[in-house]
Design an enzyme around this catalytic site. Structure first.
Site, short mmCIF file in Angstrom:
data_model
loop_
_atom_site.label_atom_id
_atom_site.label_comp_id
_atom_site.label_asym_id
_atom_site.label_seq_id
_atom_site.Cartn_x
_atom_site.Cartn_y
_atom_site.Cartn_z
CB CYS A 101 48.70 43.52 54.68
SG CYS A 101 48.76 44.65 53.26
CG HIS A 110 51.54 40.13 52.47
ND1 HIS A 110 50.35 39.64 52.97
CD2 HIS A 110 51.25 41.34 51.92
CE1 HIS A 110 49.38 40.51 52.72
NE2 HIS A 110 49.91 41.55 52.10
#
Length: 499
Positions: free
Chosen positions: A332, A434
Site C-alpha cells: 500500500c 493488505h
C-alpha cells in the site's frame, strides 16, 4: 431489549479491547449470540469488510472471538490520524472528511442518532452486546460531548465494568481517581472493577482490594494475570513493544521499516507466527543491515513518511539493501514510496504538490479524494490470493513493468485490473493488498524462496494457519478470564441482578 455490558478503562492500553474480546469468546462458548460494539475508535490499523466498509481492527478481533463476521455497525466511527492535529473521520465505513480535534468535538453529537440506530439493529440480532469504551471515562474536559464512554453507556443504559492496568503502577490511585472524577450518576453505572496485567501472588493485593472496595463501594470482580497471548492489537503502543532485533534462533530475518505514520502493522502477524521467521521493526538509529526481506508497510501519510525516510537516514539504507540484492516488498503506502513520484494536487496529505519517492520502481502515484476500500481476490502467477485494499492513491506503471497480481473480484463482484508492480527480476515487489501474507500457501512458498537463497532447505509441512492460530489464542484468553474473573457476578451485572 438486548442485554449489554460495557468495558471501560482507567487509561489507554489498560486492556479494554482484550478483556472485551475474551468476554465475547466466553459468551459464545456459553451458547449466546454476542456481538462487540465501539461507537468511536481511533486507530491507523483498520479492516475492510466483505461489503467494502472500513472499520477498526479491535472490533474485528472481538467479532472473530464472538464467531461473527466483521460488520461496520460494530464500529460506526473510526478516526484515523493523518497528522499530529488532524484525523480522517470514517463513518459507517465511508470517509466523511479530515477534521481537527476542535471541529470533531463540536461535530460528533450529530452522529449519535445513527450510532443508536445501528446499535439497536445489532441488539435485535443478538443476545448480548459487549461495548468497549475509549481512553478514560474521566476525561473531564471532554465529557460534555462524550459519545464513547459514559455518554454511550447512558445512551443505551449499559452497566459498566472498569479495567485498570496494574503493570504500570498506581493501580489503586487510578481506580479511585477515575471513579471520584465522575459525576454521581456515572459512578452508579460502575458495577465492578477488573485489575489487569498482574504479575505475582494475588494474596499480596488483598488488603489494597479491600480498601479500594471500601472507598469506592464498587467490588473488584477479578484480577487478570499478565498472560502470554498473541492477539492482534491496533494500538500504536503495541508497535513500540515489538522486537527491534533479529532472533538468532530463527532462520529468516525480516525487517519492517517503522514509518512515522505506519498503518496496518497487523499485516505482519502471519509472518511473526511462522516457526522459522524473525520479524523486527526498524526505527531511526537501528541498522537495517542485510535482512532476507525488507518490507515497507502501509502509511497514512506517504508524503510525510517519504520526508521521514530521507531525514532519518533510512532512505540511504534502503537503497543500499537494493544494491546488495536484498528482496524488498512494499504494501500500500510502502508500494507508493517505492515509486518515483507521489503527487498530491488536492493537498490531501500536505501543503506540497508532490514529492519524490525512493525511485526503485518506475511508478507514479496521484493521491485522490475517493478512498478505495475493497475486499479482493487476485491471481499472482496463477495462484489465488485474498486481501483488502484501503488507499486514496492511483498508481501508474511504466509499460515495461509487470503487475504483482491481477484483481479478479472486488467486494464479491467480478472485475479485472492490475495491482502492484514487480521489478529487478522479482527482487522488488509492491502491492496494494493488505493481508497478503495471510495467504498461507503463497506465504510459505515465498519464505521457502528466501530460505533457498541463503542455502537452506525449504520447509514443506510447516504451515501455520492464521485463522487456526487466532482461534487457539481466543480460547486461551477465555480460559484465563474464566479462571480470574467472577463470571457469576458478571452475569448478575448483565442480568441486573447485582446486589
Amino acid at each position: 431489549m438486548v442485554k449489554a455490558l460495557m468495558v471501560q478503562g482507567t487509561a489507554s492500553d489498560a486492556g479494554k479491547s482484550i478483556i472485551a474480546a475474551g468476554l465475547c469468546r466466553i459468551f459464545k462458548q456459553d451458547g449466546l449470540e454476542v456481538v462487540p460494539f465501539k461507537s468511536q475508535n481511533m486507530a491507523l490499523n483498520s479492516f475492510i469488510t466483505k461489503k467494502g466498509d472500513e472499520m477498526g481492527r479491535a472490533q474485528v478481533v472481538q467479532a472473530e472471538a464472538a464467531g461473527k463476521e466483521p460488520d461496520v455497525r460494530m464500529n460506526p466511527v473510526l478516526l484515523k490520524p493523518t497528522s499530529d492535529r488532524k484525523s480522517q473521520v470514517v463513518f459507517l465505513g465511508r470517509v466523511l472528511r479530515d477534521m481537527d480535534a476542535v471541529e470533531y468535538h463540536e461535530y460528533k453529537q450529530q452522529l449519535l442518532p445513527k450510532i443508536k440506530e445501528v446499535y439497536d439493529e445489532l441488539g435485535a440480532e443478538n443476545d448480548i452486546i459487549v461495548i468497549e469504551g475509549a481512553g478514560s471515562p474521566a476525561e473531564i474536559n471532554l465529557n460534555d460531548r462524550d459519545i464513547v464512554n459514559m455518554g454511550m453507556a447512558k445512551l443505551v443504559d449499559a452497566p459498566v465494568i472498569l479495567v485498570a492496568d496494574i503493570d504500570k503502577g498506581g493501580v489503586f490511585a487510578s481506580i479511585y481517581g477515575t471513579i471520584e472524577l465522575m459525576p454521581p450518576e456515572d459512578r452508579k453505572r460502575i458495577k465492578g472493577v477488573i485489575i489487569n496485567k498482574f504479575r505475582g501472588d494475588v494474596a499480596l493485593l488483598q488488603s489494597g482490594i479491600d480498601m479500594i472496595e471500601e472507598l469506592t463501594q464498587v467490588p473488584v470482580i477479578g484480577v487478570v494475570p499478565y498472560a502470554q497471548l498473541d492477539i492482534d492489537s491496533e494500538d500504536s503502543v503495541a508497535l513500540v513493544q515489538k522486537s527491534r532485533r533479529f532472533d538468532s534462533r530463527k532462520s529468516l530475518d525480516i525487517a519492517v521499516v517503522s514509518l512515522k505514520r505506519l498503518s496496518n502493522f497487523t499485516d505482519f502477524h502471519s509472518l511473526e507466527i511462522q516457526p522459522d521467521v524473525s520479524v523486527r521493526y526498524v526505527q531511526p538509529g537501528d541498522a537495517i543491515g542485510r535482512p532476507d526481506l525488507l518490507i515497507l508497510p502501509g502509511s497514512k501519510n506517504t508524503i510525510e513518511d517519504m520526508n521521514y525516510l530521507c531525514e532519518s537516514g533510512l532512505e540511504a539504507e534502503i537503497l543500499e539493501c537494493l544494491e546488495q540484492g536484498v528482496r524488498i516488498f512494499g504494501i500500500c503506502g510502502g508500494y507508493q514510496l517505492l515509486g518515483q513520484k507521489i503527487s498530491d494536487p488536492l493537498h490531501l496529505e500536505s501543503d506540497l504538490e508532490e514529492t519524490r519517492g525512493l525511485g526503485i520502481l518506475e511508478t507514479e502515484t496521484v493521491l485522490q479524494p475517493v478512498k478505495r476500500t475493497t475486499q479482493v481476490r487476485a491471481l499472482h502467477e496463477g495462484q489465488e490470493l485474498e486481501g483488502y485494499e484501503i488507499h486514496m492513491g492511483e498508481t501508474q506503471l511504466a509499460d515495461r513493468l509487470e503487475p504483482f497480481s491481477i484483481i479478479k473480484e472486488q467486494n464479491g463482484e467480478a472485475t479485472e485490473r492490475p495491482d502492484g508492480a514487480v521489478a529487478y527480476g522479482g527482487q522488488v515487489q509492491g502491492t496494494y493488498l493488505h493481508g497478503v501474507f495471510d495467504n498461507l500457501e503463497w506465504t510459505r512458498q515465498y519464505l521457502n524462496e528466501l530460505r533457498l537463497a541463503k542455502g537452506l532447505e525449504p520447509l514443506e509441512d510447516q504451515l501455520v494457519s492464521i485463522k487456526d492460530f487466532k482461534d487457539r489464542e481466543y480460547d486461551k484468553l477465555a480460559d484465563v478470564l474464566r479462571q480470574s474473573l467472577d463470571m457469576e457476578q458478571i452475569y448478575q451485572i448483565i442480568n441486573r441482578e447485582e446486589k
